[in-house]
Each structure stands twice: as C-alpha cells, then as structure tokens.
Design an enzyme around this catalytic site. Structure first.
Site, short mmCIF file in Angstrom:
data_model
loop_
_atom_site.label_atom_id
_atom_site.label_comp_id
_atom_site.label_asym_id
_atom_site.label_seq_id
_atom_site.Cartn_x
_atom_site.Cartn_y
_atom_site.Cartn_z
N LYS A 195 25.73 19.33 -2.45
CA LYS A 195 25.57 17.85 -2.45
C LYS A 195 24.66 17.42 -1.31
CE LYS A 195 28.13 17.01 -6.02
NZ LYS A 195 27.47 16.67 -7.28
N SER A 207 29.13 12.95 -2.92
CA SER A 207 30.57 13.06 -2.69
C SER A 207 30.89 12.76 -1.23
CB SER A 207 31.00 14.49 -3.01
OG SER A 207 32.31 14.74 -2.55
N TYR A 236 30.03 24.15 -2.25
CA TYR A 236 29.96 22.96 -3.12
C TYR A 236 29.42 21.77 -2.32
CZ TYR A 236 31.41 18.64 -5.35
OH TYR A 236 31.43 17.36 -5.85
#
Ligand code: NAD
Ligand code: WQD
Length: 345
Positions: A152, A124, A148
């Site tokens: 990643k 992302s 979050y």
C-alpha cells in the site's frame, strides 16, 4: 460517466458498486475472483435493479485489461483489486508484491495509454504503522510493518510519482480504517475464505454456530479495558466515501490522501457486547496472547475528508453489528450456498 471498478466483486467493491449505480453512474467491473464469487455481482444487480458489464479479468493480464478499455469509454477508475491478508503476505511476499504492486503498475500504464487520469485507490490505515499517538492524521510519517502494508505504501508513492510526472492526473488515496457490517438488505457482505482473520467476521461465525468461541488477542493493552481499540466503519459509509472521492477527482487535478473512519475507537470487548446485543446471540470468548504486529489503539482523524470531500460516516456500532449479523444469518456460508446449488443442477 463510466467508471471502471477493479476488484468490484469483493467486499468493499460490491458495496461501492451499489452506491455508484444508485448515484446514476455507469460501471464496468473487472475481477479475477481470486477472493470473491460472481454471485456477489448478481446480488448487486438484485439490490439496484441495474445491469452492468463484468469482465473476469486479472489486472496482471495487460492484453485483457486493454480490451476492457477498448470496449468501454472509461472516465475514471476505482481500484480495489488486491490481496489483503496480512499474515499471508508475510508467508508469500512475492505474491503480494506481484499482485498488488505490479497489478497497479499495469493498470496505471493502460490508463495512461487511454488517457484516463482519474483514480481512487484503496489504501489502508495500515500505512500509519506503529504510531505513538492517536488520532491518525494524514500528514503523519508513514511506515509499514508487513509486506501487505508495504504494497500500500509503495503504491501510494508510485501514484505520487505518476502525478509528479504529469499534473493532469487526479488521484485520491483512501486510507480505510476497519470496515465492517454489510448492506442493510443482507444480500451482500463480507465472505472470508477459511478461518476469518478479522474480528467481526470471526464474531459473526461464532454467533451463527460455525465456530466455538472467539480468541481475544490480549487484554493487557494500555486501553480502558485492556483490549485493542479500533475505528470500525460501516462498509456502506465507506462506499459512500468513494462516491465523494470520485466526484472530487473528476473535478480537479492533484493527489490527496484521505482517512475514512468514524474517528471513534471501540475495544474488542465493546464490539463483542454490541454484537451480542444486536444479534441476541452469546459470543463465548477466551483471552489469548497478543497477536504479533497488533497495535493498542488506532482511530482516524477524519476532518480532512469532511472538509474536502463533504463526507462523514453516519452509521454507528449498533448499525454495523446489526447489518453484519443480518448478512451472516441470511448467508451462513456466504455466497457459497447458491453457487453449490447451481453446480448440482
Ligand atoms: P476483497 O478481497 O473482498 O476484494 C478484492 C477483490 O479484488 C476480490 O474480489 C478479488 O478477487 C479481486 N482481485 C484481487 N487481485 C486481483 C487481480 N490481480 N485482478 C483482478 N481482481 C483481483 O477485499 P476488500 O475488503 O473488498 O478490499 C478491497 C481493497 O481495499 C483491497 O485493495 C484491500 O487491500 C483494501 N483494504 C481493505 C480493508 C479491509 O479491512 N477490508 C482495509 C483497508 C484496505
Ligand atoms: C481488530 C482488533 C485484534 C481477531 C486489519 C489489517 C489492516 C486492515 C484492517 C487492510 C484487534 C482483535 C481480531 C480475533 C481479536 N486491512 N482481534 N480476535 O488488525 O486492526 O486490521 O484489518 O488494510 O491492515 O491489519 O483488524 O479485525 O484483525 O482486529 O481479538 O480473532 O480485534 O487484536 O485489536 P486490524 P482486525
């Protein structure tokens, strides 16, 4: 060529399944339906007129995942399965680390066991964190500002270590910017649970009458109209990028990160206007305070994907809004309606 798609029932996964099936690939889907419904894959079958095996399996369930590899001769994996809500990750970090990081460890270990060494991973643009200047280039130092984003970042690092340990691996880290829109058929699209966190799903629900008005998070950013600027990319363009990345990992060894964006930034006000024009619906809005953790401007430098994958985004903001609206109008309650009808019968 048989490709395992983890999280294939989700928003980006379904669109990628369509592109892969249309491109002649065989697919096998694994999803635990924690954020999706089996109906989405029936719609993929309807669009492509092709069938494929689907396993209701959690990637954390090593035994069940191993059976999928035993029953299918997998050549490569596209790994979408993961939790993705930034706010939720702040409240439930363990859930995010366990699902996203441990899930990927288990997946990679099963791949190793079956000598499958080609993987395309959903990273992302969030791994760029707070940067001083745009556009974001793949070589910028990475940072994450929430759990979050850290999942990643950690997974990217884990995949680098795996490649270092064995140069037979071939890994593409795809850093998506802001995927929006839907397949032009209006049969598949984004189906958020509860109140949408992201801009376009929220606007769509205002347009269809499910919500009164949009809250615009801040109009005092140093941008041309004061609202936040993002690189919105049509989900079908993004899906096509996965096919290109897959072709690359199938042909080579190595690990590379690629930005998938349009390289164009639009403000919240520009998105509202485009959505109004393409839906014929008014989008009432109210200016609110900035949302914690938001940055002013984010857009991609996508030249590496163009040069090395032969991929560029083709669709513009009007296509994105038109297709998002077609999906919303045809499916005001997402995939739920048909599910509920089936349950009643
Ligand atoms: P999504 O929630 O629609 O799809 C993810 C799918 O993975 C869902 O179907 C969910 O049920 C499944 N899943 C989750 N955990 C699983 C597990 N343990 N085992 C099996 N299946 C599991 O999300 P999406 O928007 O399609 O995103 C796909 C991927 O792309 C995610 O990894 C996400 O973090 C990443 N990503 C998304 C965006 C975005 O804005 N949508 C942006 C950048 C990156
Ligand atoms: C876009 C713009 C908001 C909602 C998030 C994740 C990121 C990635 C993509 C997964 C911003 C404004 C939004 C609303 C608003 N996901 N906005 N009112 O924040 O760029 O990225 O999704 O990897 O990790 O953080 O996308 O769609 O939430 O916001 O004014 O109700 O719209 O402030 O400027 P974002 P978004």
């Amino acid at each position: 060529m048989k490709i395992l798609i983890t999280g294939g029932a989700g928003y980006i996964g379904t669109h990628t399944c369509v592109e892969l099936l249309n491109g002649g690939y065989e697919i096998v889907v694994v999803d635990n339906y924690s954020n999706s419904k089996p109906e989405s894959l029936d719609r993929v079958r309807e669009i492509t007129n092709k069938d494929f095996p689907v396993y209701a399996v959690d990637i954390l369930d090593r035994k069940a995942l191993t059976s999928v590899f035993t029953e299918n001769e997998i050549d490569a994996v596209i790994h979408f399965a993961g939790l993705k809500a930034v706010g939720e990750s702040v409240s439930f970090p363990l859930r995010y680390y366990y699902n996203n990081v441990t899930g990927t460890l288990i997946l990679c270990d099963v791949m190793r066991e079956f000598a499958v060494s080609k993987i395309v991973f959903s990273s992302s643009a969030t791994v760029y964190g707070m940067q001083e200047c745009v556009p974001f280039h793949e070589d910028l130092p990475l940072q994450a500002t929430n759990p979050y984003g850290r999942t990643k970042l950690m997974i990217e690092e884990i995949l680098h270590d795996i490649y270092q340990s064995n140069h037979n691996w071939s890994i593409a880290l795809l850093r998506y910017f802001n995927p929006i829109g839907a397949h032009h058929s209006g049969l598949i699209g984004e189906d958020p649970n509860g109140i949408p966190n992201n801009l376009v799903p929220y606007i769509s629900q205002v347009a269809v009458g499910k919500r009164d008005k949009l809250h615009v998070f801040g109009n005092d950013y140093p941008t041309h109209d004061g609202t936040g600027v993002r690189d919105y990319i049509h989900v079908s363009d993004l899906a096509a990028g996965h096919v290109k990345a897959l072709e690359k990992v199938l042909q080579t060894e190595g690990i590379e990160a690629y930005n998938l964006g349009t390289s164009i930034g639009y403000s919240v006000m520009e998105v509202i206007q485009a959505f109004e024009e393409n839906s014929g619906r008014a989008i009432p809005y109210e200016i609110k305070n900035r949302r914690l953790g938001d940055i002013a401007v984010s857009f991609a430098d996508s030249q590496k994907a163009e040069k090395e994958l032969g991929w560029t985004a083709k669709k513009g903001l009007d296509d994105m809004c038109r297709d998002a609206w077609r999906w919303q109008e045809k499916n005001p309650n997402g995939y739920e309606e048909k599910e509920q009808l089936l349950n009643k019968n």
